[in-house]
Design a protein around this motif. Structure first.
Motif, mmCIF file in Angstrom:
data_model
loop_
_atom_site.group_PDB
_atom_site.id
_atom_site.type_symbol
_atom_site.label_atom_id
_atom_site.label_comp_id
_atom_site.label_asym_id
_atom_site.label_seq_id
_atom_site.Cartn_x
_atom_site.Cartn_y
_atom_site.Cartn_z
ATOM 1 N N UNK A 113 -37.161 -39.954 -161.510
ATOM 2 C CA UNK A 113 -38.601 -39.719 -161.655
ATOM 3 C C UNK A 113 -39.382 -40.724 -160.822
ATOM 4 N N UNK A 114 -38.934 -41.978 -160.832
ATOM 5 C CA UNK A 114 -39.594 -43.027 -160.057
ATOM 6 C C UNK A 114 -39.583 -42.676 -158.568
ATOM 7 N N UNK A 115 -38.422 -42.270 -158.060
ATOM 8 C CA UNK A 115 -38.291 -41.950 -156.637
ATOM 9 C C UNK A 115 -39.206 -40.797 -156.240
ATOM 10 N N UNK A 116 -39.190 -39.732 -157.045
ATOM 11 C CA UNK A 116 -40.042 -38.584 -156.741
ATOM 12 C C UNK A 116 -41.516 -38.920 -156.824
ATOM 13 N N UNK A 117 -41.880 -39.715 -157.823
ATOM 14 C CA UNK A 117 -43.282 -40.077 -158.013
ATOM 15 C C UNK A 117 -43.792 -40.974 -156.891
ATOM 16 N N UNK A 118 -42.941 -41.844 -156.378
ATOM 17 C CA UNK A 118 -43.333 -42.692 -155.252
ATOM 18 C C UNK A 118 -43.742 -41.838 -154.055
ATOM 19 N N UNK A 119 -42.951 -40.821 -153.768
ATOM 20 C CA UNK A 119 -43.215 -39.986 -152.593
ATOM 21 C C UNK A 119 -44.406 -39.063 -152.821
ATOM 22 N N UNK A 120 -44.449 -38.421 -153.981
ATOM 23 C CA UNK A 120 -45.576 -37.528 -154.275
ATOM 24 C C UNK A 120 -46.890 -38.317 -154.303
#
Length: 278
Positions: free
Chosen positions: A124-131
Motif C-alpha cells: 500500500x505504501x509503494x502504490x500510494x507513493x506513486x499515486x
C-alpha cells in the motif's frame, strides 16, 4: 524488553524528523526503514512508537511558528468574549483549524482496525507513493499560485484538512503531500500551501501521538526509546521545516514528485524480490 532499541529509535527519530513535513510520506519512510531493520511494521508497539515520535516533529513546528501561533491563539481567546474580535482573520482561522481536524479524527477512530491491519502493508505504501506523486504533479502544474495565506477561507481549511484522511488510510500518500496538493489546487501559492499544511497538522498529529502513547508503552515499547526518538525527531524536524519554507519559495514540487516515484518503484522492487516483507 523494548520492541525498539535505542539505536533504532535514533534512526527512526531522524527519519521522522526529516520526512514529517516534506511531502514524501513520513509513515511510508518509517515503514520502509523498519522493514529493512527487520522490525514488523504492523506490530502495535511499532505503530504506536511511530505515532508518538511525531509529537517531537510537531513540537518543532510549535517552536518554529511560536509567534504566529501565539497571535492566532490570542485572537481566538479574545474573540470568545469580544464580538469585535470575531471578525479578525486570526480568530476565524483558529476555528477553521479546529473544525478541519474533526474529519480525520472521526475517520481515524472508525477505521483503526484497517489502518493498523491491511492498510499498514508496504505494498500500500509503494502504490500510494506513486499515486500521490501524480496528484502532486497535477496540483503544482494546474494551480495558479495566486492566493496568499491571508486569502484562505473556511472552505480552503475544510478541504485541505479533510485531505489528511488520504494519508491516514493510505500510508505513503503523505499527509503533507495531500494537504499541500489540495491547497495548490485551490490556487494558494506554494508558501501559503506549505504553511497551511503545517498549521493543520498540529492538532491532528499531536492528538494521534497522545492517543497512541498508552498503546505504545503497553505493547512493549520502552520509555527510553520513545523519549530518544521524540527528541531526535524534534531537532531534525526543526531544521527540515526551516529548509522546506525556503525551498518552496523559489522551487516547484517536481523534485519531490520524482523522489517519491523513485522510492515507490524501489519499494515495489524490494517487495517483489523478497528483500522486504510486506
Amino acid at each position: 524488553m523494548s520492541a525498539i532499541s535505542i539505536g533504532q529509535a535514533v534512526l527512526l527519530g531522524a527519519v521522522e524528523g526529516v520526512t514529517e513535513f516534506l511531502p514524501v510520506s513520513s509513515t511510508g519512510h518509517l515503514k520502509i526503514v523498519e522493514g529493512l531493520m527487520g522490525i514488523p511494521v504492523d506490530d502495535d508497539a511499532v505503530i504506536g512508537f511511530s505515532a508518538v515520535i511525531q509529537v517531537g516533529a510537531i513540537a518543532a513546528v510549535l517552536v518554529y511558528f511560536r509567534k504566529d501561533i501565539a497571535r492566532i491563539v490570542s485572537a481566538w481567546l479574545r474573540g470568545l468574549t469580544d464580538r469585535e474580535q470575531r471578525y479578525h482573520h486570526d480568530y476565524k482561522f483558529a476555528w477553521w483549524v479546529i473544525l478541519a481536524t474533526i474529519p480525520i479524527v472521526l475517520v481515524g477512530l472508525a477505521a483503526k482496525p484497517l489502518i493498523k491491519g491491511p492498510l499498514a502493508s508496504l505494498w500500500v505504501v509503494a502504490g500510494s507513493l506513486i499515486v500521490g506523486s501524480g496528484v502532486m504533479w497535477v496540483a503544482d502544474r494546474t494551480g495558479r499560485h495566486k492566493r496568499g495565506e491571508d486569502d484562505t477561507s473556511f472552505k480552503d481549511a475544510m478541504l485541505v484538512g479533510g485531505s489528511q484522511i488520504l494519508a491516514l488510510l493510505f500510508p505513503g500518500f503523505s499527509r503533507s503531500g495531500a494537504t499541500m496538493s489540495t491547497a495548490l489546487m485551490l490556487d494558494l501559492d506554494r508558501v501559503a500551501a506549505t504553511r497551511l499544511s503545517f498549521f493543520l497538522g498540529i492538532p491532528a498529529l499531536t492528538g494521534a501521538g497522545l492517543y497512541e502513547l498508552k498503546d505504545a508503552l503497553g505493547a512493549g515499547t520502552g520509555a527510553a526509546p520513545l523519549v530518544v526518538g521524540t527528541l531526535v525527531s524534534f531537532v531534525v524536524a526543526y531544521a527540515s521545516v526551516a529548509w522546506l519554507l525556503k525551498f518552496v519559495a523559489k522551487h516547484s514540487f517536481n523534485a519531490f514528485v520524482l523522489y517519491r516515484i523513485a522510492v515507490g518503484l524501489l519499494l515495489f522492487g524490494l517487495l517483489g524480490t523478497g528483500v522486504l516483507q510486506s
